[in-house]
Design an enzyme around this catalytic site. Structure first.
Site, PDB file in Angstrom:
ATOM      1  N   CYS A 142      -4.510  -1.832  -1.604  1.00  0.00           N
ATOM      2  CA  CYS A 142      -4.677  -0.405  -1.865  1.00  0.00           C
ATOM      3  C   CYS A 142      -5.613  -0.270  -3.059  1.00  0.00           C
ATOM      4  O   CYS A 142      -5.341  -0.804  -4.138  1.00  0.00           O
ATOM      5  CB  CYS A 142      -3.316   0.206  -2.201  1.00  0.00           C
ATOM      6  N   GLU A 167      -5.744   9.690   9.599  1.00  0.00           N
ATOM      7  CA  GLU A 167      -4.358   9.706  10.104  1.00  0.00           C
ATOM      8  C   GLU A 167      -4.078  10.937  10.966  1.00  0.00           C
ATOM      9  O   GLU A 167      -2.968  11.109  11.469  1.00  0.00           O
ATOM     10  CB  GLU A 167      -3.376   9.640   8.932  1.00  0.00           C
ATOM     11  N   ASP A 182       0.876  -1.173   0.000  1.00  0.00           N
ATOM     12  CA  ASP A 182       0.000   0.000   0.000  1.00  0.00           C
ATOM     13  C   ASP A 182       0.915   1.225   0.000  1.00  0.00           C
ATOM     14  O   ASP A 182       2.134   1.093   0.179  1.00  0.00           O
ATOM     15  CB  ASP A 182      -0.882  -0.015   1.267  1.00  0.00           C
ATOM     16  N   SER A 183       0.317   2.411  -0.145  1.00  0.00           N
ATOM     17  CA  SER A 183       1.116   3.640  -0.072  1.00  0.00           C
ATOM     18  C   SER A 183       1.682   3.857   1.334  1.00  0.00           C
ATOM     19  O   SER A 183       2.636   4.599   1.507  1.00  0.00           O
ATOM     20  CB  SER A 183       0.242   4.833  -0.447  1.00  0.00           C
ATOM     21  N   HIS A 205      -8.678   3.412   4.276  1.00  0.00           N
ATOM     22  CA  HIS A 205      -8.857   4.167   5.533  1.00  0.00           C
ATOM     23  C   HIS A 205     -10.331   4.370   5.904  1.00  0.00           C
ATOM     24  O   HIS A 205     -10.643   4.611   7.064  1.00  0.00           O
ATOM     25  CB  HIS A 205      -8.249   5.565   5.398  1.00  0.00           C
ATOM     26  N   CYS A 211     -11.598   2.955  -0.104  1.00  0.00           N
ATOM     27  CA  CYS A 211     -10.228   3.317   0.265  1.00  0.00           C
ATOM     28  C   CYS A 211      -9.979   2.659   1.614  1.00  0.00           C
ATOM     29  O   CYS A 211     -10.877   2.628   2.470  1.00  0.00           O
ATOM     30  CB  CYS A 211     -10.091   4.832   0.375  1.00  0.00           C
TER      31      CYS A 211
END
Ligand code: DGL
Length: 267
Positions: free
Chosen positions: A78, A156, A15-16, A190, A188
């Site tokens: 991701c 985050e 993932d990023s 998150h 996504c």
């Protein structure tokens, strides 16, 4: 490497950054015995506003690194990379690669689903990949994709104006609700962590975390390929990042308990 040796080889996740840890957390509940190699491409974070060429190049380099570590399969944990890079890289390697969007679309659609909403990053929405994959399952399904603003940063806690950003969630969900969706995909990694906020404006039953469907799909495909690790001891975990290992541990706590310190490695 023969299939017998292959079973204990690690499964790569990338993932990023920390978002893919939410998929890993779900994966661990279902497949605790697999060995894991996780790569967080933190130097290129966020992926959500990168071009297709950039995302393909990141994915190719990470997959080459994973190949050098003898992975038996790779999970693209991701949505953005699945949307923009998977089609280009999928045939370049001789291990199965599981992209989250393409692997979960089938599990979202049932006979009562006629309208699906998707919240995702700008790059995912630009690709139209959720619409393409959902329509492969039911050509008549209507899909509305909305690129959500700053939701990754809200989770985050890296946004400068968290109160303003949280206020925007209300208008984004209200815009989605005008479409009267039967289901809303949190497209996504998150976004499932915003459920408390999202469910102030829409019913909880509408929201789908694709990671659940994704992990079941991976398990059954590994089973079919006879690649499941049959040992009965908890799998080992190795973490790599392309920058800021300390920040990765700190931000990753939201999603998963990282047991081994991440190793710095630029792909
Ligand atoms: N984890 C990415 C996804 O699922 C989003 C985070 C980012 O923009 O880097 O799309």
């Amino acid at each position: 490497m023969n299939i017998k040796d292959n079973k204990t080889s690690p499964i790569g996740f990338f993932d990023s950054g920390v978002g893919g840890l939410s998929v890993l957390a779900r994966f661990r509940k279902v497949l605790p015995f697999e060995n894991i190699l996780y790569y967080g491409d933190t130097i290129h974070l966020p992926y959500g506003n990168k071009s297709k060429d950039e995302l393909v190049s990141y994915a190719r380099n990470i997959l080459k690194f994973m190949m050098s570590r003898n992975v038996k399969a790779v999970v693209i944990a991701c949505n953005t990379s699945s949307a923009q890079a998977y089609d280009t890289v999928k045939d370049m390697f001789n291990f199965p690669i599981y992209p989250i969007i393409q692997s979960c679309a089938k599990g979202v659609i049932d006979s009562r689903t006629s309208k699906v909403g998707v919240f995702a990053t700008e790059a995912t929405v630009k690709s139209g990949k959720y619409t393409i994959e959902l329509k492969k399952c039911n050509p008549n399904v209507l899909v509305k994709e909305i690129a959500s603003k700053n939701w990754v940063s809200i989770v985050e806690k890296t946004t400068k104006n968290i109160e303003e950003d949280i206020k925007n969630i209300k208008s984004e969900v209200e815009e989605m609700m005008k479409f009267h969706p039967d289901k809303i995909i949190l497209g996504c990694t998150h976004y499932p962590y915003l459920l408390d906020e999202l469910t102030k404006y829409a019913s909880k039953e509408l929201f789908i975390d694709p990671a659940k469907i994704f992990v079941d799909f991976i398990k059954s495909d590994l089973e079919k390929r006879k690649l499941l690790n049959l040992s009965k001891t908890n799998g080992k975990e190795e973490f790599f990042v392309s920058s800021n290992p300390d920040e990765f541990i700190q931000n990753g706590k939201i999603f998963y308990e990282i047991k081994n310190p991440p190793i710095l490695h630029l792909c």
